[in-house]
Design an enzyme around this catalytic site. Structure first.
Site, PDB file in Angstrom:
ATOM      1  N   CYS A  23      15.411  -1.637  20.613  1.00 53.83           N
ATOM      2  CA  CYS A  23      15.011  -2.748  21.500  1.00 53.83           C
ATOM      3  C   CYS A  23      14.870  -4.092  20.781  1.00 53.83           C
ATOM      4  O   CYS A  23      14.661  -5.116  21.431  1.00 53.83           O
ATOM      5  CB  CYS A  23      13.711  -2.403  22.224  1.00 53.83           C
ATOM      6  N   THR A  27     -16.262   9.968   3.456  1.00 50.31           N
ATOM      7  CA  THR A  27     -16.285   8.962   4.532  1.00 50.31           C
ATOM      8  C   THR A  27     -17.652   8.309   4.629  1.00 50.31           C
ATOM      9  O   THR A  27     -18.676   8.985   4.472  1.00 50.31           O
ATOM     10  CB  THR A  27     -15.871   9.561   5.893  1.00 50.31           C
ATOM     11  N   ARG A  58       0.835  -1.213   0.000  1.00 49.03           N
ATOM     12  CA  ARG A  58       0.000   0.000   0.000  1.00 49.03           C
ATOM     13  C   ARG A  58       0.871   1.265   0.000  1.00 49.03           C
ATOM     14  O   ARG A  58       0.563   2.244  -0.677  1.00 49.03           O
ATOM     15  CB  ARG A  58      -0.918  -0.005   1.236  1.00 49.03           C
ATOM     16  N   HIS A  96      -5.912   8.437  12.277  1.00 53.74           N
ATOM     17  CA  HIS A  96      -5.572   7.012  12.139  1.00 53.74           C
ATOM     18  C   HIS A  96      -4.115   6.781  11.779  1.00 53.74           C
ATOM     19  O   HIS A  96      -3.766   5.709  11.299  1.00 53.74           O
ATOM     20  CB  HIS A  96      -6.491   6.368  11.085  1.00 53.74           C
ATOM     21  N   ASN A 137      -7.589   9.438   6.799  1.00 56.76           N
ATOM     22  CA  ASN A 137      -6.721   8.822   5.803  1.00 56.76           C
ATOM     23  C   ASN A 137      -5.301   8.651   6.331  1.00 56.76           C
ATOM     24  O   ASN A 137      -4.807   9.467   7.099  1.00 56.76           O
ATOM     25  CB  ASN A 137      -6.705   9.661   4.520  1.00 56.76           C
ATOM     26  N   VAL A 138      -4.677   7.605   5.855  1.00 61.28           N
ATOM     27  CA  VAL A 138      -3.315   7.288   6.297  1.00 61.28           C
ATOM     28  C   VAL A 138      -2.325   7.462   5.146  1.00 61.28           C
ATOM     29  O   VAL A 138      -1.152   7.132   5.282  1.00 61.28           O
ATOM     30  CB  VAL A 138      -3.242   5.840   6.843  1.00 61.28           C
ATOM     31  N   ASP A 139      -2.813   7.966   4.012  1.00 58.19           N
ATOM     32  CA  ASP A 139      -1.981   7.957   2.801  1.00 58.19           C
ATOM     33  C   ASP A 139      -1.042   9.155   2.664  1.00 58.19           C
ATOM     34  O   ASP A 139      -0.187   9.178   1.774  1.00 58.19           O
ATOM     35  CB  ASP A 139      -2.869   7.840   1.547  1.00 58.19           C
TER      36      ASP A 139
HETATM   37  P1  NAD Z   1     -14.852   4.082   3.596  1.00 59.51           P
HETATM   38  O1  NAD Z   1     -14.082   3.194   2.671  1.00 59.51           O
HETATM   39  O2  NAD Z   1     -15.644   3.457   4.681  1.00 59.51           O
HETATM   40  O3  NAD Z   1     -15.867   4.992   2.780  1.00 59.51           O
HETATM   41  C1  NAD Z   1     -15.460   5.701   1.659  1.00 59.51           C
HETATM   42  C2  NAD Z   1     -16.543   6.680   1.321  1.00 59.51           C
HETATM   43  O4  NAD Z   1     -16.058   7.503   0.276  1.00 59.51           O
HETATM   44  C3  NAD Z   1     -17.848   6.047   0.840  1.00 59.51           C
HETATM   45  O5  NAD Z   1     -18.938   6.628   1.531  1.00 59.51           O
HETATM   46  C4  NAD Z   1     -17.890   6.412  -0.646  1.00 59.51           C
HETATM   47  O6  NAD Z   1     -19.223   6.630  -1.115  1.00 59.51           O
HETATM   48  C5  NAD Z   1     -17.106   7.691  -0.653  1.00 59.51           C
HETATM   49  N1  NAD Z   1     -16.479   8.041  -1.922  1.00 59.51           N
HETATM   50  C6  NAD Z   1     -16.014   7.223  -2.887  1.00 59.51           C
HETATM   51  N2  NAD Z   1     -15.482   7.946  -3.889  1.00 59.51           N
HETATM   52  C7  NAD Z   1     -15.590   9.251  -3.530  1.00 59.51           C
HETATM   53  C8  NAD Z   1     -15.210  10.477  -4.129  1.00 59.51           C
HETATM   54  N3  NAD Z   1     -14.587  10.512  -5.309  1.00 59.51           N
HETATM   55  N4  NAD Z   1     -15.477  11.637  -3.486  1.00 59.51           N
HETATM   56  C9  NAD Z   1     -16.096  11.618  -2.272  1.00 59.51           C
HETATM   57  N5  NAD Z   1     -16.494  10.485  -1.655  1.00 59.51           N
HETATM   58  C10 NAD Z   1     -16.233   9.319  -2.268  1.00 59.51           C
HETATM   59  O7  NAD Z   1     -13.778   5.106   4.182  1.00 59.51           O
HETATM   60  P2  NAD Z   1     -13.651   5.769   5.608  1.00 59.51           P
HETATM   61  O8  NAD Z   1     -14.975   6.279   6.042  1.00 59.51           O
HETATM   62  O9  NAD Z   1     -12.486   6.674   5.508  1.00 59.51           O
HETATM   63  O10 NAD Z   1     -13.288   4.580   6.625  1.00 59.51           O
HETATM   64  C11 NAD Z   1     -12.419   3.539   6.265  1.00 59.51           C
HETATM   65  C12 NAD Z   1     -11.188   3.380   7.137  1.00 59.51           C
HETATM   66  O11 NAD Z   1     -10.174   2.854   6.288  1.00 59.51           O
HETATM   67  C13 NAD Z   1     -10.601   4.641   7.704  1.00 59.51           C
HETATM   68  O12 NAD Z   1     -10.246   4.334   8.993  1.00 59.51           O
HETATM   69  C14 NAD Z   1      -9.337   4.927   6.912  1.00 59.51           C
HETATM   70  O13 NAD Z   1      -8.257   5.220   7.795  1.00 59.51           O
HETATM   71  C15 NAD Z   1      -9.001   3.619   6.240  1.00 59.51           C
HETATM   72  N6  NAD Z   1      -8.573   3.767   4.818  1.00 59.51           N
HETATM   73  C16 NAD Z   1      -7.772   4.809   4.429  1.00 59.51           C
HETATM   74  C17 NAD Z   1      -7.417   4.938   3.103  1.00 59.51           C
HETATM   75  C18 NAD Z   1      -6.527   6.100   2.710  1.00 59.51           C
HETATM   76  O14 NAD Z   1      -5.766   6.590   3.533  1.00 59.51           O
HETATM   77  N7  NAD Z   1      -6.598   6.566   1.460  1.00 59.51           N
HETATM   78  C19 NAD Z   1      -7.866   4.022   2.151  1.00 59.51           C
HETATM   79  C20 NAD Z   1      -8.672   2.965   2.577  1.00 59.51           C
HETATM   80  C21 NAD Z   1      -9.040   2.852   3.915  1.00 59.51           C
END
Ligand code: NAD
Length: 227
Positions: free
Chosen positions: A132, A170, A52, A101, A84-86
């Site tokens: 460690c 989200t 990732r 996160h 997001n963690v990216d």
């Molecule tokens: P989620 O995957 O649960 O939900 C993603 C949401 O984004 C959905 O509601 C979807 O409809 C919406 N979406 C999709 N495309 C979009 C766009 N172009 N514009 C706006 N909205 C859009 O994500 P979450 O709520 O962030 O929770 C998932 C967990 O997974 C979090 O804790 C996160 O840290 C982690 N995560 C992070 C990444 C990252 O850092 N990029 C990627 C995957 C998961």
């Protein structure tokens, strides 16, 4: 401002709910992103994060990330809370960020939590902490783990003091982040959701912009600051 994985979707970073592609398609994030998974098979979890991390390093921030940089430039009180963690918000230029996160680009000691700047995984093994000897792990919050208390407190403070909260990309299903809009709501703030689909939050928000964040956020900036 609260962001989630959807904000990075247009950069090519899949959300967890999107189908995972290629080699890792058969691995479920909910089974890999846990302390138990790391204890059982650290190499598998390390390799998944390495994949990732590498994938994220090859993509670029999108117009939605850049619009948030612009808002930060114009609004002194603006705080960007992200799940997001990216690291794409940081790469776009956002500075006032609360990372709920963690960040996939950082690594820490699995025993002491200290950050480690350099590591060598070239032998295919999970690298060890230089002080460690414990295994290193990504500096992210896994399912079943607590959020960093300082970050959570900063996020709750910002949410309960704002007068407008944007919630973009989200699903509002992962707590405690999903509770933040309620702090804003209880403080009397206007809550605006930016998401092409409806979510667990949709029925409570004041406005829902049903568009990708890469379209809706630049449009909001343009509508707010160009005459
Ligand atoms: P989620 O995957 O649960 O939900 C993603 C949401 O984004 C959905 O509601 C979807 O409809 C919406 N979406 C999709 N495309 C979009 C766009 N172009 N514009 C706006 N909205 C859009 O994500 P979450 O709520 O962030 O929770 C998932 C967990 O997974 C979090 O804790 C996160 O840290 C982690 N995560 C992070 C990444 C990252 O850092 N990029 C990627 C995957 C998961």
């Amino acid at each position: 401002m609260l962001t989630g994985a959807g904000v990075s979707a247009e950069s090519g970073v899949p959300t967890f709910r999107d189908a995972q592609t290629g080699l890792w398609a058969r691995f479920d994030p909910r089974e890999l992103a846990t302390p138990a998974a790391f204890a059982k098979n650290p190499r598998l979890v390390w390799d998944w994060y390495a994949w990732r991390r590498e994938r994220v390093s090859r993509v670029e921030p999108n117009a939605g990330h850049r619009a948030l940089v612009e808002i930060e430039r114009r609004v002194p009180e603006f705080v960007l809370i992200t799940q997001n963690v990216d690291g794409l918000h940081q790469r776009a230029g956002s500075r006032r960020i609360v990372e709920l996160h963690g960040n996939i680009t950082r690594v820490k000691c699995s025993r002491e939590g200290t950050h480690v700047e350099r590591w060598d995984a070239s032998d295919g093994e999970v690298p060890q902490c230089p002080s460690c000897g414990a295994l290193l792990r990504p500096d992210v919050v896994w399912f079943e783990e607590m959020l960093p208390p300082d970050a959570l407190a900063a996020a709750e403070n910002a949410a309960s003091r704002c007068d407008l909260m944007l919630v973009a990309g989200t699903s509002a299903e992962v707590y405690p982040a999903a509770a933040l809009p309620r702090f804003a709501e209880e403080a009397g703030a206007i809550v605006v959701e930016v998401n092409p689909d409806s979510t667990a939050l949709s029925h409570r928000v004041d406005y829902a912009l049903r568009a990708p964040s890469g379209v809706a956020l630049p449009a909001l900036v343009a509508a707010s600051w160009t005459a």
